[in-house]
Every structure is written in structure tokens, then in C-alpha cells.
Scaffold this motif. Sequence first.
Motif, PDB file in Angstrom:
ATOM      1  N   SER A   1      48.460  49.113  35.920  1.00  0.00           N
ATOM      2  CA  SER A   1      48.294  49.756  37.225  1.00  0.00           C
ATOM      3  C   SER A   1      47.016  50.592  37.299  1.00  0.00           C
ATOM      4  O   SER A   1      47.037  51.770  37.672  1.00  0.00           O
ATOM      5  N   ARG A   2      45.868  49.960  37.027  1.00  0.00           N
ATOM      6  CA  ARG A   2      44.587  50.655  37.064  1.00  0.00           C
ATOM      7  C   ARG A   2      44.050  50.696  38.497  1.00  0.00           C
ATOM      8  O   ARG A   2      43.735  49.679  39.103  1.00  0.00           O
ATOM      9  N   ASN A   3      43.932  51.887  39.030  1.00  0.00           N
ATOM     10  CA  ASN A   3      43.529  52.050  40.428  1.00  0.00           C
ATOM     11  C   ASN A   3      42.108  51.585  40.700  1.00  0.00           C
ATOM     12  O   ASN A   3      41.825  50.950  41.725  1.00  0.00           O
ATOM     13  N   LEU A   4      41.193  51.919  39.810  1.00  0.00           N
ATOM     14  CA  LEU A   4      39.783  51.605  40.060  1.00  0.00           C
ATOM     15  C   LEU A   4      39.529  50.110  40.079  1.00  0.00           C
ATOM     16  O   LEU A   4      38.695  49.606  40.840  1.00  0.00           O
ATOM     17  N   VAL A   5      40.244  49.375  39.246  1.00  0.00           N
ATOM     18  CA  VAL A   5      40.128  47.918  39.263  1.00  0.00           C
ATOM     19  C   VAL A   5      40.619  47.368  40.598  1.00  0.00           C
ATOM     20  O   VAL A   5      39.983  46.486  41.196  1.00  0.00           O
ATOM     21  N   SER A   6      41.721  47.871  41.083  1.00  0.00           N
ATOM     22  CA  SER A   6      42.281  47.387  42.346  1.00  0.00           C
ATOM     23  C   SER A   6      41.321  47.623  43.499  1.00  0.00           C
ATOM     24  O   SER A   6      41.150  46.773  44.379  1.00  0.00           O
ATOM     25  N   ILE A   7      40.676  48.783  43.507  1.00  0.00           N
ATOM     26  CA  ILE A   7      39.740  49.100  44.587  1.00  0.00           C
ATOM     27  C   ILE A   7      38.529  48.182  44.524  1.00  0.00           C
ATOM     28  O   ILE A   7      38.091  47.615  45.539  1.00  0.00           O
ATOM     29  N   ARG A   8      37.967  48.012  43.326  1.00  0.00           N
ATOM     30  CA  ARG A   8      36.803  47.128  43.197  1.00  0.00           C
ATOM     31  C   ARG A   8      37.167  45.686  43.539  1.00  0.00           C
ATOM     32  O   ARG A   8      36.374  44.950  44.119  1.00  0.00           O
ATOM     33  N   LEU A   9      38.372  45.289  43.179  1.00  0.00           N
ATOM     34  CA  LEU A   9      38.807  43.927  43.470  1.00  0.00           C
ATOM     35  C   LEU A   9      38.879  43.707  44.979  1.00  0.00           C
ATOM     36  O   LEU A   9      38.419  42.684  45.496  1.00  0.00           O
ATOM     37  N   LEU A  10      39.446  44.663  45.703  1.00  0.00           N
ATOM     38  CA  LEU A  10      39.556  44.522  47.158  1.00  0.00           C
ATOM     39  C   LEU A  10      38.173  44.528  47.800  1.00  0.00           C
ATOM     40  O   LEU A  10      37.914  43.746  48.730  1.00  0.00           O
TER      41      LEU A  10
END
Length: 878
Positions: A565-574
Motif C-alpha cells: 500500500s505505497r501511496n507515492l507509487v499509486s499517485i505516480r501510477l495515476l
Amino acid sequence: MPDMSRFGRSRLISLFFLALAAAGGGVMGFASIFLYLQPGLPAVDNLRDVRLQTPLRIYSADMQLIGEFGEKRRKPIAFEDTPPLFVQAILAAEDDGFYEHQGVSLKGLVRAAAELARTGSIQSGGSTLTMQVARNFFLSREQRFIRKFNEILLSLQIERELTKDEILELYINKIYLGNRAYGFQAASQVYYGKNIDQLTLAQWAMMAGLPKAPSAYNPIANPSRALQRRNWILRRMLDLGHIDKESYTLAITAPVTAKYHSRNLDISFPYIAEMARKEAVGLFGESAYTDGYRVITTVDARLQAAARDALQKGLLTYDKRHGYRGPEQRLDPAILHDSDKLIDALKSVPVLGEMVPAVVTEVEERSLKVQLDDRRVVTVEWENGLSQIRPYISEDARGPKINAAAEIFAPGDIVRLRHEVVEVETGSEEGYADVGDPFAANVDSIQVEPTTVTTERWILDQVPEAQGALVALNPSDGAIRALMGGFDFRQSHFNRVTQAARQPGSSFKPFIYAAALANGYTAASIINDAPIVFDDANLEDVWRPENDGGTFLGPTRLRKALYLSRNLVSIRLLRALGMRRAMDFVEGFGFDTSKMSRDLSVALGSQALTPLEIATGYAAFANGGFRVEPYLVNQVLDVNGSEVYTALPPTVCNMCPDETEMEPLDLQVIQAESVEVGETEEAMELEALSISPASGAALSLPRAQRIMSPQVAFIMDSILKDVIRKGTGKKALAMGRSDIGGKTGTTNGPRDAWFSGYSQHLAASAWVGFDSNTPIGRNEYGGSAALPIWIDFMSTALEGLEEKNMLQPENIVTVRIDPRTGRRARGGSGIFEIFEADTVPGGSSTRLGGNPDPQPAPADNSRVVNSTNEEALPEELF
């Protein structure tokens, strides 16, 4: 004398003609009244088709009565099912000449007229049972002569149209008997909690006394007058020869046993019942309350009970971690000396979550004396909830443990108690024989069987202020199998499953990751987990998102980023995927994206969604990539048992041709005469679709829309199972199952805690938070507050069900990769990852997202796995 004789005869003749004229005038008068009133009288034929006002009843899928709605409580009963002796009691009380007259009793009318002349007011109407039926079905109860004439005329018509038994059946089912009960079967349930055929002679006589005046002769409200009326009826039955002296003597000495019985539900599921009620009213309008509809829901009673127990246990456990808030109320100590006021105060406090209210009457150093609403005084011992008390300071702080009960409690406090019955073993397994016992001279020891003693204890508890929700769906068609909208419906009718839109946090991330996989990313794609700052016009301020704990992992594979559940990865992915492309894909899960903000915080679940919406989305991960629609009402039957509504939900059909658009599934086309249900996967799906393969197809059902390719669904399933195997959902390993996946979610504050997950049998979502949207505590997360609820429920729900993992679709391959780079591993090193065949690192795909290595993969480091290959995926993959 002759003149006198002639005078007498003349007088008699005159009187005769005068009487004849009077009779003729009476007949003419009656005929005139009949001609005047008859056109306005209702047709008696309507009685044959009359619909008794019967309440709306709600059932679980396994036909447990879970709810009842309607002002008039009624349970019709056929005349032939009515006990004959009870019928005799009714006739003795109301109309012992019923089977002799033709609807009107002249003797009764004369008696009523005499009472009117003597008292100047109407004392009784001289009504027969037939006249009461006419009044109850067609007329008002106002005491007017015109109404009485209508009643007489109608009674004569009723007697011509119906048999005596038919008239009695209408009376038995229509008459009002107090406490909102209409008809003797319903009244029997209200006053005695039994069907009419289960009552005693004394109780039948008591029931027969109600029609005369349901309030005056009510055995609950006025037991003394009801007893007099009962005994009078019993005496009438004796005089009429319906019972013998012995039965009479036994019956008049019987005590009054009536008490109020609430709706006789098999089990109470008020959140479900209320949802079904609203849907029934939407279908049938206000007549839903009176026309006797039976609503059969999709809810399984066993699963619903498990959901209730899991949610209440989870909220109580959360609450205990944050301290004791003290008594609910503090009464004036003077009330302790007024027993009636004390009981009234307790009865005004509802039982919540099986916790009963009690008043502290005496505080000892390490125990409490408390009084219950049934006037019992019980003791709460130190070890039963007192010794662990730490006072609540805030959601983040508690005081030290108390050393004495007086630090918290005082006489007059209203507290909550939970009752437990426990079995305690006494005695020992081995005892020694008495040396003075001659029979034990040569015995070293004897075996003593331990005994079990049942005892009860009262445990101090408190109603949690935090709330929660839990909902579970059948992934194949969206049927709601269990739903709890809060801790207790009596505490709050607000249904948080359907009405509470809250931020889902990280439990929304899988939908973004699925969009990425559908657009060329792979589970091995590398995204940098590093700090990032946004100065976005759509945001109110500069945004510096962080991971939980403030740490960063650097370049991270998508699989690992999701299960950790890494937030920064999710943001960059979106951001790389693009908002429009992501929202178009997410919309397929059933979310209303028009209400979602168009900023990157969407990747962290910043938009408000209900638990039902989230659970519906997760059903697509469980069923292999299909969108289903949640539904609760499966079938509605009318008062005669005829089906008037049947749900036809979009249903998953993996065996059907792959279509991207939802189209009706014409079952007439599917022919499987040679297949018996249960033999093949295809036949099993036909069974799930309610298709009879032997008969071809008789229905047309909509098929669920595919929103993810089988390959994307398969890869997402493996990642979400990793959340439990080695991610934020590890606690679920205690279930010992390999077929479950899911995702935790925790929002800023934290204010919301989630766990949403599934097996192929069920998809379920659990939420914990405050209705006020205040923080739940800095050490609370989805894994600590919501996941235990999900585990408790799913452990029960899946008990006895075999593990069922998703079938591997075609065009799936596994490749050894370097876990640090996501590139192909050289030699035999690395770990396995799964890919769609055309996205293998080094393949020809150049779709959005790319792959770590555009070079072809060596043959010895990859292998194709399709649905016909029974080889399991390597363990290190997960």
C-alpha cells in the motif's frame, strides 16, 4: 245480549283490519326503506373476494421471518382449521342462535329497543354475528338508525349469498381484538405468543370475550374485567352443553396468563427488513402494508447472524482499546428509594447489542450491586469488567487502571451489563480413599469424575460510540447475503452500508491498478516510491503526499507497491496513466465518476463511496472481471402465494461468448440436454443461472458485463492475495485459506478504517469510523479496526466451503524476474511473476506503461500456463 255480541264481533273485526293495516303499513314502510337504501348497499359478492388487510412480511432466503410491517396485525385462518370448541366459545359469547336465524335476531332487536326505551340511549345493538360481519366489512360503527337499517339489509343479503361457515370464517379473521390485532389468529399471537389451536379452554374463552369491548376486556390492560367476562362465557358454554362441569371448574380456576408478545419474528434483522420494506413500497405503494405481500430477500439467515456478531464484537473490541467513558446516565440518588420510578427509568433505556441497562444501587470496593428492570439485584465482580477499566481521555489516550470501583461509579449510575452463562468443572480427576474405609484397604487411589456446574455472571460493558458497517455479496449475481448498517438498529436507523459515503482510502487503489494492467502495465512495472510535491490548481494548497510511517522504498514493482500500500507509487501510477483513461476504466465497476474530483488524490481513495459500492467493485475481482448489480429482494408473493415479482439480476456466465456489452442471455439458445447439472463447469454455471439444461431454456436473463479481461482479473487476483500473504492484510492468514484476497484502507486522521476482500464464494467490505467523521485514534488502521471484523465474518461464512481459486485463463505466462528491477532474471535466479503473453519483459508490446526490458525473454526462463495446464503457479510468486 245479542246486541253486545254483535258489538264484540264488530270490534274484533275492526281490530283485525287495523292490525292488518298496521302490518301492511309496516311492510310498505320497510319496503320503502329497502327501496331507498338498497341502491347504495355494496355487493355482497365482494365478500367472496375480500382481501383482508394483512401486513407486509419480510423473509430471509431460507424463509425465516425477519420483519413485519403494517398497522393491522393479521394472520388469516381457514374455518376448518379453527378449533371447534373455540367456535363454540365465540357463539356462546356473541350469538348462540347463529345457526338458527337468517342473519337478524328479532329477539335481540326487541331487547335492544326495550333498553333504548328504558334508558333513553342505545345500550346494545342486538347484533348477530352476521350483522357484525356486515358492519366490519362495509359500514361504520357510528350508532345511527340509518346505519342499523343498512346493517340489517346487508345481513339478509349475506345470509343468502354465503354459508354459515363462510360467514364465521370472515368474522374470525376480520374482527378487531385490541393491540393492533385483527382476527383471532393474530390476537392469539399477540396475547399468548401461540397459534389459536395451541390455547387452552380458559384462553379460548378469554379470547372470545374480546370482541364485545377490546379495551375494556383486554386481559393485559384490564385483567380483572377480562377475567369476569371469561368466566361468564365459560358458564354460558356449560349451560349450552358445550363443555362439562369438570372442564368448566378447571377453566374458571386457571390464572390469567396473557401478556404482550411483540411481532413473532423467527429472527430480527431490522436493517435488512427496512431495506426490503422500502423496496416493497416502491413496487406496490401503500398497499404493500395491507395486501399481505411476502418479500423473500437474498439474505442468508446464518450469514446475517454472523455479520451481526462480527460487527458488534469488532466495535466492542475497538471501544475497549480506548477506555471506559463512564456511566451512560446519572440518576438522582433519591430515585433509588422509589422502585416504580427506578424501573420506569430502566425501561426507557433500550437493550443494545445484547447489553442490558442496570442501575447501580451500591458501590463496594471491588464490586457493584446493580438492579435490572425485572427488579433483580445482581453483583458485578471485580474480575468481570471492573479490573481492566482505564478511563477514556481521548481516542489517543487513556488513564491508569482504577484501584477501586468508587473511582468511577456511584449509586444512581446507569451502566451496561452483558450476561454470560458458563460451565465450571468442579472436583478432581483423582481422589484418595479414606484410610478408615475397610473397602479401600487395598486401594491406593480412586478415580473421581469431575462434575460440571452451570453458573451465570454479569459483565460490565459499554455501548461503543464508534460505528461500523459490513456487507457481503454473491459475486456471481450481486445478491446481498448479509448486511449490517451499524452496531444496533435500535441505536440508530441510519444504514451506513447504503447511506454513509466515506473515503475508502487505500482500499480504492486496486481499481487504479487494474486500470493500469488493462493499459499495458504489468505487475513487474517499476514506479519510483519517492517524495513528490504538487502545486495543483485543482488542490487548495501545495500537496505533499506521504506513505504511512514516512518511509520511501525507491523503485518498486507494482505488485509490491499494492500489497504494501505505497501511496507515492499509486499517485505516480495515476499521473502516468492519465485521469481520463483511469476514470473511464473505473466507471466500469459501477462507480459514479462524475462525482469524483479530477485530481491525483483519487489514487488514495479521497472520493466518498459507500461500503455497498466498494463491495460491489470487489465482486468483480472475485468473479473474474464482471460487473454485477447489488440487489436484496429476490421474490415477492401475494397473499395467495402467487409470484408477483422475481429478480432477474445480471449474472456472470464465463461459459458464454465474450462480449463487452451487456446483452440479454437468451436461455432458449443454450441447449444442454446431454449434460446433467453438476457434471461440468458449464453445467454448474447453468445451475447458478437458474437454467434447467434438461428442458432447454425457459427464461431470459441478463448477463453480467465483462469489465476486465480474464488475464487482468487473474493477475489482480494474485496481487490481492499477496496483500494477505505478505502485505497489510496478514492477519487474515489465521483463516488458513489460500483463496482469499483483499485490501486494507485507512484515511487521513485516521478517520476511516476499511477492509474489503473476497473469495469466489463471497465479496465483503467492512468499515469502522465515527458518524461525526472525527479521528478514530492514531494507532488505528484498516488492519486493526476493520480487518478483524471481516475475518470473523468470513471465517463463519466460508466454513465448510472448499477452497476455490480462479481458473488460469489462456495467454498467461510466468517469467523469472529480478525483484529489484522487474527485468528478466539471468540463469535460475530471481522470482516468478505472471504476465499476459504479449506484455512479457522483452516482448513486442509497446503499449502504455512499457516493460522493463524490450528484449525477447530466453526460452528457459519463461513458460506458458493456460487454462488446460493443471500445473500450479510457483509459491514464490505470491
